[in-house]
Design a protein around this motif. Sequence first.
Motif, PDB file in Angstrom:
ATOM      1  N   SER A   1       1.215   5.592 -11.763  1.00 40.38           N
ATOM      2  CA  SER A   1      -0.368   5.693 -11.829  1.00 40.38           C
ATOM      3  C   SER A   1      -0.707   6.464 -13.079  1.00 40.38           C
TER       4      SER A   1
ATOM      5  N   THR B   1       0.698  -1.329  -0.021  1.00 38.57           N
ATOM      6  CA  THR B   1       0.170   0.054   0.059  1.00 38.57           C
ATOM      7  C   THR B   1       0.692   1.254  -0.147  1.00 38.57           C
TER       8      THR B   1
ATOM      9  N   GLU C   1       1.896   4.772  -2.708  1.00 40.25           N
ATOM     10  CA  GLU C   1       1.996   6.272  -2.508  1.00 40.25           C
ATOM     11  C   GLU C   1       3.396   6.867  -2.392  1.00 40.25           C
TER      12      GLU C   1
ATOM     13  N   GLU D   1      -5.555  -2.480   1.009  1.00 41.42           N
ATOM     14  CA  GLU D   1      -6.164  -1.175   1.486  1.00 41.42           C
ATOM     15  C   GLU D   1      -6.352  -0.262   0.220  1.00 41.42           C
ATOM     16  N   TYR D   2      -5.683  -0.895  -0.817  1.00 40.33           N
ATOM     17  CA  TYR D   2      -5.582  -0.008  -2.164  1.00 40.33           C
ATOM     18  C   TYR D   2      -6.510  -0.424  -3.298  1.00 40.33           C
ATOM     19  N   GLU D   3      -6.721   0.539  -4.202  1.00 36.67           N
ATOM     20  CA  GLU D   3      -7.766   0.090  -5.655  1.00 36.67           C
ATOM     21  C   GLU D   3      -6.710  -0.420  -6.625  1.00 36.67           C
TER      22      GLU D   3
END
Lengths: 444, 694
Positions: free
Chosen positions: B295, B257, B261, B320-322
């Motif tokens: 991304s 996750t 970021e 927790e991520y898409e």
Amino acid sequence: MAFSSLYEEKCPFTRDYSLIKNELLNIDDYDKTCIETALHGVNQLVLGEWGNNTACQIILITDGSTGLGAMSLKESFASLNQRTAANPFPVPFSFPAKLHIVCIAPPNDPNLAKSKSLYQRLVDLTGYDGSISIPDGPLNETTVVNMFQKLAEDMYTSFKGTLKCGNLESKIILSPAPVPYTKVTDFDYQTYNLSDLIEVCGFISVSDVGSPMAVSRHLVLPASANKDHLPLSTEIDLTDDDATDEGKVPSFCVLLHGALKVENMAALVTLADNWFGFVYSWADSKKKSNLMLTILTPGSDVVPWLGDLNNLGPIDSPQEHMGAFPVRPQEKRSYSQNGVVWIRQAGLQSDIQKILRHARKLPEKTQQFYKELNRLRKAAISLGFLDLLNGLAYIFEQECMQLPGSAHPDCALQLQHAADVLRKTQNRDIKYVVVPLQTNYNSS
Amino acid sequence: MSFSITNKLFPSNHKTVFVLDHTPYFGISCESPIELEFLKARTPGFIPMTPICKSLWTSSVESAIEYCRIVWDLFPQGKLVRFIASDTVAHILNTWSPSQQNLSHVMNAMSLIGVPPPHAINRNLEYTVLHGLRAAIEALSDCTDIQVKKSQNQTFGDVQTKLINRCRVICITSARDNDSMKRLEEIFLSVLQQQNKVAAGSDRLLTIDHCHLVIINTFPVNIESQVNNHPPKNLSTILTTEVHSIKAPLISNKLSTLILEHYNLASTTVTGIPMKEEQNASSSANYDVEIYHASSAHTAILKGNALDSAAIRTIKDGLEYETVTLKWCTPRGCSGSELQNCTGMFRITPVDVNSRPSLCLINFLLNGRSVMLEMPRKAGGKITSHLLASHGGEIFIHTLCTARSVLEDPPSISEGCGGRVTDYRITDFGLLIKQNTLVPIKAGFVDEGNRPIQKMKTRLNRHTKYWPLTISSTLIFNLKGYIDPLPSIITKEKITEEEVYQCRRIIFNLISLESKNESLYSLNAGQRVKGQKREDQYKAMWNELETLLKKNLHTADHRSVYNCLLECHKFNFEEEKLSDKVELDEALRELDHIGPSKSDSDAPRASVIRATTDSPMSPPPLTSINPPVAKSGTSRSGGIYSAPRTLLDIFTSQEKVKSRPEFSGRLAGGAVAKLYANHKYADSGSRGESMEVE
């Protein structure tokens, strides 16, 4: 698009002049000036229709006000550094965009003087050189019309240049006109401007080119040299006879297109210092084929599999000087390294199972058995996973006891040997390699 | 500098340091046994084994290594990661040097430091992660290669952007409670401030402008941690910290996750990959493979239609991520053979690198095939949004343009300028393309002062010195049977003696043909020959050949071919050129200066040329040649026929030239003179002999 605290799409992208004109008559007055809202709307509208790669012109027509209080441009700027991912400021836009702000306000309006610096900041934020237009003289119909006329002339100049291949050349027009590109890397940013000389450096087969990332694509249209003085507008229709004649004057562009199409090659071209592109034959349908320019990201290292574009040379160079396409990186990526990842249990399970499969086929699979065993052993030592070594030794011993009567005698010997080696703590060094036990069965 | 650029420049992810807790506590088990399915199905005689468990150390090492695997797969350069293990001292496992930024180096270093030491070998030594954190801060003020280069550029006046040293520390440790975690953060800040003071007084060290400290607090599965998570908070302007408390087997999920970021990545799940079953090869089932990439690959599809994008985004189970789910599209034909309209291109790496579906997809791509990915549309139908393909052993995701194109309904090239011309020399240009195909030149053989691509431009320039665009504007290029390979030889940078002989032989052969009065067109009967007398054909041919050779005087050898032509064939020169009374020597000097390679140092060579040109047989020099033949009734521009002269003009000008000395052959009278009376010229003669020219 009309805007106040909300925005409204008045009419979609169209070339239908009367449709636009009709819609313009139907614009109502609403509550307040919220430029940020409008810009969010623009972002949505353009992304939905044209994607994030098409250069657009945005004309913001305003009375010179930037709004008051919350949602005014001043407020928007004030909160610029407190934006989160869920509430971003719409500028810079998600696509290449020039913002032109047209103020329909008297040039000496004190309000405008204040707004101007805010507008300029907004234009600067887009990253492209937009403009702010103010009527030249007192506010009346003539000055406003002139202002728009000037804007249109500035915005819709077509790109005229020369496509050159050695001594062969052709005047060309690029459609749509390319825009300067600002390349931002981790440590630098630089704005690149297209030169009007596009020069062929050599040719690469289309399959070697792959499909590199393009900043933009443009049709390359051969232009006639003698018509340069005419603006490219309605006059084209009047000079139809001329056009027929031009069709018969040989053009290098057409030759290049034909040969590239037949050979299935693309021409590497330089667009400016350290900026490259590809020219190739492109057809949107089977019938209409065209010469297309793909503009790459500026820099000579932007297509990894072609290597440094400045280091491309002739095919008859000495053999030992030449590499081949695709250029391979020095390091292999993890997915072609047969590395060990045991984060998910399945990864470890399948690695152990593979060893056991080989174990049951000893002595034929002796090499594979030890190869896999050493791979697993090395990884376990690196990860400090010593439990696994003992566990595996235990599994081998169990396997030995379970061997069917028909099993080869070497099978049991090698398994026991492997188990013994795994247990010895002095062997826990990755440089140590487990070698097969020399037995009567394999010592040939 | 605009706001957006400042934000993108100098990202924290340029320098990351992993600090791994190597204290005795990390030697304990995670208490999460590995299930070994294949052992369960065993016969009753099987004695159950003690379960295999990873230690906290193994869990943290493998998770950190996985983080690096992803980073280095996606960013082969510029994203550096260092490892420091901490027990009684800090063990530095690699440096910022690119040669140590790879998995095998780190794995080897890990094996050298081994498992955490058992408890309290020496009670006088303090086991703590702080040693590692101190070493990490020191590492962060060290310059990386790129930072060195950047700061040097600044010293030399490039003050466009000031170097900002942003960085990140990821510390995997175990703290007793929130208070001790807080203390850890405070100590880190004070060490950081201390280090900046040291750096300020040093020209070798960099001040740390900002550090992002990510603390992973971990523990075995059977323990409840007393440490709470806390989201990023600014402890100071130079330090942001966050804490994640997580069970050891889940460290990797947490790092997954975080990595999205830290490096601005996104996840795509390729769904519906048809794969043969391992056990039963005749049946196939569909599998999913998840990949990571920058991304930006999703920008176009996610920012477009909100409804469409909502439909393809899902949160992965347990994470927790898409992830964005796109459908595998069975490849039709060879999609790699055309240039796709690609708006973005990013490296990918599979999330689960060793799973069978991942390996299957990876191998499919590495074998040179490519896969289109489809995205369903709410409005119905679907759209091809991405392309997965490998290039040189690296796999990329290409974002394809899904939006409306501004190039709707473009005109065909045949509708524009030059579009109606039908006799372009396409095949010949195809040949030129093949001769000028580019290949990568190995770095060791590159001349930095004159890069290969510059040399290519010079070469193309040479290859096109004389290059008529259409078949009807040239004669010699249609006489391949007679003049090949002269055009390809004469455009070379250097020609060998043998090639010079070859060219000469071609010229002699043409002369012999002329003397036999053979039609030049006999070989290609399809050409339009009407209205051209044989004599004119030869005249046009000689003039065009002269133009070709004259434009290609690159070396003395090229010049000798040209001179050979001048010696063998009598050219007609324009009257005014003669009346100028150009001195022979002067003309020669001019001739010497035509070649691009000519320089003053070539003086001795010039005299050699003079010796040959000064032959009594040679015609006067020509300073410039205008093709003297004009084809009446054509309006074509370019090519040799365009000179606005009629045959009469040429004839008259010939008459006026009579004053110059005649070739000895002509002086002999009306009879057919023997060319080269002094040497045996025969096709069958040995080459050396036949090339002798007096």
